[in-house]
Design an enzyme around this catalytic site. Structure first.
Site, short mmCIF file in Angstrom:
data_model
loop_
_atom_site.label_atom_id
_atom_site.label_comp_id
_atom_site.label_asym_id
_atom_site.label_seq_id
_atom_site.Cartn_x
_atom_site.Cartn_y
_atom_site.Cartn_z
CB SER A 125 -36.50 -16.98 -18.12
OG SER A 125 -36.73 -16.37 -16.72
NE ARG B 69 -39.43 -15.01 -21.27
CZ ARG B 69 -39.40 -14.30 -19.89
NH1 ARG B 69 -39.28 -15.93 -19.62
NH2 ARG B 69 -39.93 -13.78 -19.68
CG ASP C 150 -36.02 -14.30 -9.91
OD1 ASP C 150 -36.35 -14.55 -9.10
OD2 ASP C 150 -35.45 -15.37 -10.59
NE ARG D 248 -37.58 -17.17 -3.82
CZ ARG D 248 -38.22 -16.60 -5.07
NH1 ARG D 248 -37.52 -15.99 -5.90
NH2 ARG D 248 -37.56 -18.01 -5.60
NE ARG E 256 -34.43 -18.23 -7.86
CZ ARG E 256 -33.96 -18.95 -9.93
NH1 ARG E 256 -32.46 -19.24 -8.92
NH2 ARG E 256 -34.81 -18.93 -10.34
C1 S3P Z 1 -39.07 -14.26 -14.94
C2 S3P Z 1 -39.50 -13.26 -14.11
C3 S3P Z 1 -39.38 -12.86 -13.17
C4 S3P Z 1 -38.71 -13.63 -12.17
C5 S3P Z 1 -39.01 -15.22 -12.01
C6 S3P Z 1 -38.71 -15.12 -13.82
C7 S3P Z 1 -39.53 -14.26 -15.94
O1 S3P Z 1 -40.35 -11.95 -12.13
O2 S3P Z 1 -38.89 -13.47 -10.59
O3 S3P Z 1 -37.77 -16.17 -11.27
O4 S3P Z 1 -39.14 -15.19 -16.66
O5 S3P Z 1 -39.56 -13.53 -16.62
P1 S3P Z 1 -41.83 -11.65 -11.98
O6 S3P Z 1 -42.35 -11.20 -13.64
O7 S3P Z 1 -42.79 -11.28 -10.92
O8 S3P Z 1 -40.56 -10.44 -11.47
#
Ligand code: S3P
Length: 424
Positions: A20, A24, A309, A340, A383
């Site tokens: 994540s 970013r 996740d 999932r 996953r």
């Molecule tokens: C993420 C947010 C989550 C997560 C994904 C990564 C992110 O998804 O499941 O693996 O980096 O903002 P959602 O925003 O759809 O919940």
């Protein structure tokens, strides 16, 4: 790929950088002035899609090392119009849609078969309320974004999603007036933290976050912590296999991400978190897990974003825990890289788990004994592949994983690292 039963999971390891935060760091670096050095970058299929997207939009990204890169920003509105292939990366597609909404020119965003089935109106609709021109294909990718003048608004998204929140906040950087996202259930705040580090004005309150339009961003350095979601399969393996003792160092422990630790503790595993420190607003620590006698638990909607996740791993844990575990409020799992809820149910039941799917989760009746083992189909979902591997370690006969390679979407080197801490 076959994963044989383990006698214990033991050692001290680090895992690759947070996915994540890596996405970013590249996207915000691209919008910055000057250079952003990203250390601890989590190189994977998904984050490489983000690097390639930035390059396709005219941003120079220099690979300094496998886990280090330099992004040369083009400024808040300097991206070059073009087409981007987001491949399997939902985070990339959703965040980038917000980034592009206030640029000049026309952009096309496409993805692979799995990403093309995932819902995109959840970002397109709120962005349109800000004045954006975003076209979906029946609610899905490919998307066409034509940059336009945006205005700040207050929005409460329909789903608790950090991706949706982030898309809105990123669009807000180029909007007129402040942009507020209201969240009844809070989600991961990596976008807020990295924007603050880049000099944006972000105000986080208990149930909302506001970003002010930014004149310019400057993000000199990002030090990415280890990915908690990549650590999770290892931690769960250590909780499940008797005699284990595993410590993961330099791990990201952002409280919006570590819901699994609370669940492990209340199910009876032994968890300790130490060496806490902070870099760029993100908390790091070492996390140690040892097994215990596991008991069932209950997980509802409020807890879901903090371990979204990791829920497939919780299903595996609960099949080894005395009593019935119920996970609900997790309907979002149906629109991840695969459904999932069904992938976990169909994956674990043939191994011997007593799991039943619900519309928005599972019930699992657990017994404190190893599952038999068998075969798990990853269904193209990283996953689920990693779930299969942990199930194999904790089984009597081992597990064969079909489509095991897909683990590299988030964690190249996963099987090697798992093997390195496995005693047989
Ligand atoms: C993420 C947010 C989550 C997560 C994904 C990564 C992110 O998804 O499941 O693996 O980096 O903002 P959602 O925003 O759809 O919940």
């Amino acid at each position: 790929m076959r994963v044989e039963p383990a006698a214990a999971v033991v050692g001290h390891v680090v895992v690759p950088g947070d996915k994540s935060i890596s996405h970013r760091a590249v996207l915000i670096g691209a919008l910055g002035e000057g250079e952003t050095r990203v250390s601890g970058f989590g190189r994977s299929g998904d984050t490489q899609a983000t690097v390639d997207a930035a390059r396709a939009l005219g941003v120079e990204v220099e690979d300094v090392a496998d886990d280090e890169l330099v992004v040369r920003g083009v400024g808040l509105r300097g991206l070059r119009p073009g087409s981007v292939d987001c491949r399997n990366a939902g985070t990339l597609m959703r965040l980038l849609t917000g980034v592009l909404a206030g640029q000049d020119g026309e952009f096309t965003l496409a993805g692979d078969e799995s990403l093309t089935q995932r819902p995109m109106e959840r970002v397109a609709a709120p962005l349109r309320r800000m004045g954006a021109d975003v076209e979906t294909t029946d609610g899905h990718a490919p998307l066409v974004v034509r940059g336009s003048g945006l205005h700040g608004v207050e929005i409460e998204p329909e789903v608790a999603s950090a991706q949706v929140k982030s898309a809105i906040l990123l669009a807000g950087l180029n909007a007129e007036g402040p942009t507020t996202v209201v969240e009844r259930i809070s989600t991961r705040d990596h976008t807020e933290l990295i924007l603050e580090a880049a000099g944006a004005r972000v105000r986080s309150r208990a149930a909302s976050v506001t970003v002010e339009p930014a004149g310019a961003l400057r993000l000199e350095q990002v030090i990415v912590p280890g990915d908690f979601s990549s650590a999770a399969p290892l931690l769960v393996a250590a909780a499940l296999v008797p005699g284990s003792d595993l410590t993961i160092h330099d791990l990201g422990v952002n409280p919006h991400r570590t819901g699994l630790l609370a669940v492990l503790e209340r199910m009876g595993a032994r968890v300790s978190v130490f060496n806490r420190r902070r870099a760029g607003g993100e908390p790091f620590a070492s996390v140690q897990v040892q097994p215990g006698e596991l008991v069932a638990t209950e997980i509802g909607a409020d807890e879901v974003p903090g371990l979204v996740d990791e829920l497939p791993l919780v299903a595996l844990l609960s099949s080894h825990a005395r009593g019935e575990t119920r996970v609900s409020g997790a309907g979002e799992l149906r629109v991840k890289e695969t459904d999932r809820i069904e992938a976990v149910t169909d994956g674990l039941r043939p191994l011997g788990a007593r799991i039943h799917s619900l519309a928005d989760g599972w019930t699992v009746r657990g017994v404190p004994a190893r599952l038999r083992g068998g075969r798990v189909d990853a269904r193209g979902d990283h996953r689920i592949a990693m779930l299969g591997a942990v199930a194999g370690l904790a089984s009597r006969e081992g597990v064969a994983i079909e489509g095991a390679d897909t683990a590299a979407i988030s964690f190249p080197g996963f099987y090697e690292l798992l093997e390195s801490v496995t005693r047989r």
